[in-house]
Design an enzyme around this catalytic site. Structure first.
Site, mmCIF file in Angstrom:
data_model
loop_
_atom_site.group_PDB
_atom_site.id
_atom_site.type_symbol
_atom_site.label_atom_id
_atom_site.label_comp_id
_atom_site.label_asym_id
_atom_site.label_seq_id
_atom_site.Cartn_x
_atom_site.Cartn_y
_atom_site.Cartn_z
ATOM 1 N N GLU A 122 0.817 -1.212 0.000
ATOM 2 C CA GLU A 122 0.000 0.000 0.000
ATOM 3 C C GLU A 122 0.852 1.264 0.000
ATOM 4 O O GLU A 122 1.936 1.294 0.583
ATOM 5 C CB GLU A 122 -0.889 0.022 1.251
ATOM 6 C CG GLU A 122 -1.863 -1.119 1.317
ATOM 7 C CD GLU A 122 -2.599 -1.188 2.648
ATOM 8 O OE1 GLU A 122 -3.776 -1.554 2.627
ATOM 9 O OE2 GLU A 122 -1.998 -0.882 3.693
ATOM 10 N N THR B 112 5.861 -9.620 8.965
ATOM 11 C CA THR B 112 4.554 -9.494 8.319
ATOM 12 C C THR B 112 4.412 -8.114 7.692
ATOM 13 O O THR B 112 3.930 -7.969 6.571
ATOM 14 C CB THR B 112 3.424 -9.692 9.363
ATOM 15 O OG1 THR B 112 3.547 -10.997 9.926
ATOM 16 C CG2 THR B 112 2.055 -9.529 8.736
ATOM 17 N N ARG C 284 3.660 4.301 16.331
ATOM 18 C CA ARG C 284 2.585 5.265 16.078
ATOM 19 C C ARG C 284 1.212 4.625 16.203
ATOM 20 O O ARG C 284 0.229 5.287 16.531
ATOM 21 C CB ARG C 284 2.770 5.991 14.752
ATOM 22 C CG ARG C 284 2.497 5.209 13.460
ATOM 23 C CD ARG C 284 1.015 5.220 13.094
ATOM 24 N NE ARG C 284 0.759 4.959 11.694
ATOM 25 C CZ ARG C 284 -0.023 3.957 11.259
ATOM 26 N NH1 ARG C 284 -0.577 3.092 12.084
ATOM 27 N NH2 ARG C 284 -0.251 3.841 9.955
ATOM 28 N N ASP D 68 -2.513 -15.936 22.280
ATOM 29 C CA ASP D 68 -2.219 -16.050 20.848
ATOM 30 C C ASP D 68 -2.337 -17.520 20.488
ATOM 31 O O ASP D 68 -2.027 -18.387 21.315
ATOM 32 C CB ASP D 68 -0.787 -15.536 20.552
ATOM 33 C CG ASP D 68 -0.558 -15.280 19.063
ATOM 34 O OD1 ASP D 68 -0.701 -16.234 18.257
ATOM 35 O OD2 ASP D 68 -0.236 -14.154 18.701
ATOM 36 N N GLY E 8 -6.096 -5.053 14.417
ATOM 37 C CA GLY E 8 -5.645 -5.986 13.388
ATOM 38 C C GLY E 8 -6.522 -6.096 12.152
ATOM 39 O O GLY E 8 -6.063 -6.526 11.105
ATOM 40 N N GLY E 9 -7.794 -5.710 12.232
ATOM 41 C CA GLY E 9 -8.670 -5.770 11.055
ATOM 42 C C GLY E 9 -8.469 -4.517 10.232
ATOM 43 O O GLY E 9 -9.009 -3.481 10.539
ATOM 44 N N ASP E 10 -7.661 -4.615 9.173
ATOM 45 C CA ASP E 10 -7.240 -3.378 8.509
ATOM 46 C C ASP E 10 -7.118 -3.539 7.002
ATOM 47 O O ASP E 10 -6.383 -2.810 6.345
ATOM 48 C CB ASP E 10 -5.911 -2.908 9.099
ATOM 49 C CG ASP E 10 -4.807 -3.932 8.899
ATOM 50 O OD1 ASP E 10 -5.099 -5.039 8.407
ATOM 51 O OD2 ASP E 10 -3.663 -3.632 9.248
ATOM 52 N N LYS F 54 -10.363 -8.663 5.940
ATOM 53 C CA LYS F 54 -9.584 -8.943 7.157
ATOM 54 C C LYS F 54 -10.270 -8.269 8.335
ATOM 55 O O LYS F 54 -10.198 -7.043 8.477
ATOM 56 C CB LYS F 54 -8.163 -8.411 6.971
ATOM 57 C CG LYS F 54 -7.201 -8.663 8.141
ATOM 58 C CD LYS F 54 -5.774 -8.274 7.750
ATOM 59 C CE LYS F 54 -4.719 -8.627 8.780
ATOM 60 N NZ LYS F 54 -4.845 -7.945 10.055
ATOM 61 N N VAL G 29 -7.589 1.195 11.540
ATOM 62 C CA VAL G 29 -6.966 0.532 10.384
ATOM 63 C C VAL G 29 -5.605 1.147 10.058
ATOM 64 O O VAL G 29 -4.809 0.565 9.329
ATOM 65 C CB VAL G 29 -7.872 0.607 9.125
ATOM 66 C CG1 VAL G 29 -9.185 -0.111 9.371
ATOM 67 C CG2 VAL G 29 -8.111 2.036 8.678
ATOM 68 N N LYS H 57 18.941 23.558 -14.728
ATOM 69 C CA LYS H 57 18.497 23.145 -16.062
ATOM 70 C C LYS H 57 19.522 22.229 -16.732
ATOM 71 O O LYS H 57 19.308 21.746 -17.830
ATOM 72 C CB LYS H 57 18.241 24.379 -16.948
ATOM 73 C CG LYS H 57 16.994 25.159 -16.521
ATOM 74 C CD LYS H 57 16.562 26.149 -17.585
ATOM 75 C CE LYS H 57 15.289 26.881 -17.143
ATOM 76 N NZ LYS H 57 14.816 27.834 -18.161
#
Lengths: 353, 353
Positions: free
Chosen positions: A56, A84, A112, A161, A226-228, A232, A294, A329
């Site tokens: 992305e 990942t 962030r 997890d 995590g759903g982004d 997903k 997201v 130039k």
């Protein structure tokens, strides 16, 4: 010359102060930028999907500075020893179009994201929140744990997890925070039960149902990180329908967030409205709140501003990503600079003729 | 680590061979990629406009490799000693999402644009073309001149620019090519009169009318390079209406090219069709042909492939744009690498508590 912050430079900077101080600093930059939301030229990110992941580009501009982030998401990478998510970004001057800073954003994205989660939770979670469930113990989990512990007063963390080794690693890393009680839960339901805040930060690129409506208790705040991506998600549809849902940038979240499961008329609030006091983040102690995060280009803009302003020459390098010309130039002059002289070129040309 | 090619690295590479050899090499890569046009996931570039210029991101992927270019266009930059156009780009692996090459693309853009111009002219200009008018003598002009002289047999160049110093610089730089006769023209009309090929490569971000219909003669090929933005054109509308017009990627050219002046039903041919032999680039010696070139992401993809494959370790560096982790789920480990040890961190935390 363009300022450069690589992995080493950022590591050196992070070594000089506690992580939560950096996350708090990022939060302040993100908040300041969200409070001038209307000044930004905003667009949903440009995604290139493949069978195994997504790449992305996330551009944004306030008319004075422009930034973009490159970021990938490849859940199967870890089985090949790769991350990942990797990312880097550029901050540029709108007036000249010249890039001014190229920076690593892999570590910075984790920082962030935690900074944004804390910012939202300050307005959305119950002020007396002490217990957080942390579902997904991968690359981003420590940053969320440390941010909520040090900046929001979380004292107990319930971790889970499907990959027990990921949880092992999280617990090992959090030993450095002895005031944070860690509880290994046997299931998502066990982790969530009685928690004040539920943070989901899983990596699977599919419609997962990690938190179901029956797990959700009155007054909980869900920090859904995590759903982004299209396709997903982490929360059962019914979790959203009975909650107050806050998103970063509605047009993007309708496509990528937990929100993709909901009809177009399902009402949401944008984070800037909550931060500006134009909308409430929570109505009372019983309401269920969801920050459907997201990741929006504005957070990376803020992070790049932070890095540009806070990292002095000790933590940056200079690279020649764009040429510096005596005569702007005369680009050809730069092309043949260090090349054979005119006479030699003429001779070469004759030879090649 | 990511491979890096800065200005210095590219200069060193260019110093080892004639410029036309690099342009020819780029042409071959561009042609090879245009011949597999259907394999690419194509999109018009994402532009961020301001009062003084534009910043664009140009992504593309063939499912195996992904690339994007960052490029600005700021016509007034030269009055501040800065380049009108600077650029850089990244080539990445779709399978992992990891960037593999970060490269300067300022010089490379000028080279790949000339390479594309030559590629189109080989199919669109009359084979006996010997005289070229070159309107606009700025940063890109030498590259066009050298490419058409060395690779297409142009022996006479008629040059014109509203800025006489730009023409001075062009003439000075072309001294290295003694077999190319240079004629300084007093006007666009004088430069164009009797030319076989007319190359326009001006920088003004406005609807300029540099070549008018009355200047155009039977059999001419127009290589229109400078009209490449909404509101930025070089040819009078009537030049297009009586010509065969070839574009790179129709959806982008309808917005950005000379084509923006024409109605939606005005028929054009895409370059890949001409290169593949599915469409003709010229019907006889009398037809007027126009290559309405705006610059498409595919050319930068090809250029990045060329740089990645042709520049060996002598001409590249390695930079730590993304982290290299022993455990890919332990991003936190990288964040605190080189930082205080766990015990020290614990002590620091106690101090800050």
């Amino acid at each position: 010359m363009v300022k450069y912050i690589g992995t080493r430079e950022l590591q050196s900077f992070l070594a000089t102060r506690p992580l939560e101080q950096v996350i708090e600093g990022l939060s302040a930059y993100i908040k300041a930028d969200y409070l001038r939301w209307q000044q930004f030229d905003k667009t949903a990110r440009l995604a290139s999907h493949s069978a195994v992941g997504v790449i992305e580009l996330m551009p944004i501009s306030d008319g004075r500075l422009y930034s973009f982030k490159y970021v990938n998401g490849h859940p199967r990478n870890t089985s090949h020893g790769l991350l990942t998510v990797t990312a880097f970004g550029v901050l540029a001057d709108v007036g000249s179009g010249y890039p001014r800073l190229l920076s690593e954003l892999t570590l910075t994205t984790a920082l962030r994201t935690a900074a944004t989660s804390v910012l939202a939770a300050r307005h959305m979670a119950r002020p007396d929140s002490r217990v957080m469930a942390l579902i997904g113990n991968g690359a981003q989990s420590e940053f969320q744990a440390i941010a909520f512990h040090r900046l929001l007063g979380i004292t107990e963390l319930r971790v889970f997890d499907v990959d027990a080794e990921a949880t092992d690693k999280l617990c090992r890393n959090l030993h450095a925070y002895p005031q944070l009680r860690i509880v290994r839960a046997g299931s998502v339901a066990a982790a969530v039960r009685g928690a004040d805040i539920v943070t989901t930060v899983t990596a699977d690129k599919r419609r997962a149902v990690i938190v179901t409506a029956d797990m959700v208790e009155a007054g909980m705040h869900l920090n859904a990180v995590g759903g982004d991506c299209p396709g997903k998600t982490e929360l059962q549809r019914e979790v959203l329908s009975k909650a107050r849902v806050v998103v970063e940038f509605e047009p993007q979240s309708r496509i990528e967030g937990e929100l993709q499961q909901m009809p177009a008329e399902f009402a949401v609030t944008e984070l800037w409205q909550v931060l500006a006091g134009a909308a409430s983040g929570r109505a009372g102690d019983e309401e269920v709140t969801v920050f459907d995060s997201v990741g929006f280009a504005l957070q990376d803009f803020s992070a790049l501003r932070y890095l540009d302003e806070q990292l002095d020459g000790r933590f940056t390098q200079q690279i020649d990503l764009v040429p510096d010309l005596a005569d702007p130039k005369d680009l050809y002059g730069a092309a043949v600079d260090g090349a054979p002289t005119e006479t030699l070129t003429a001779a070469l040309n004759l030879l090649h003729a």
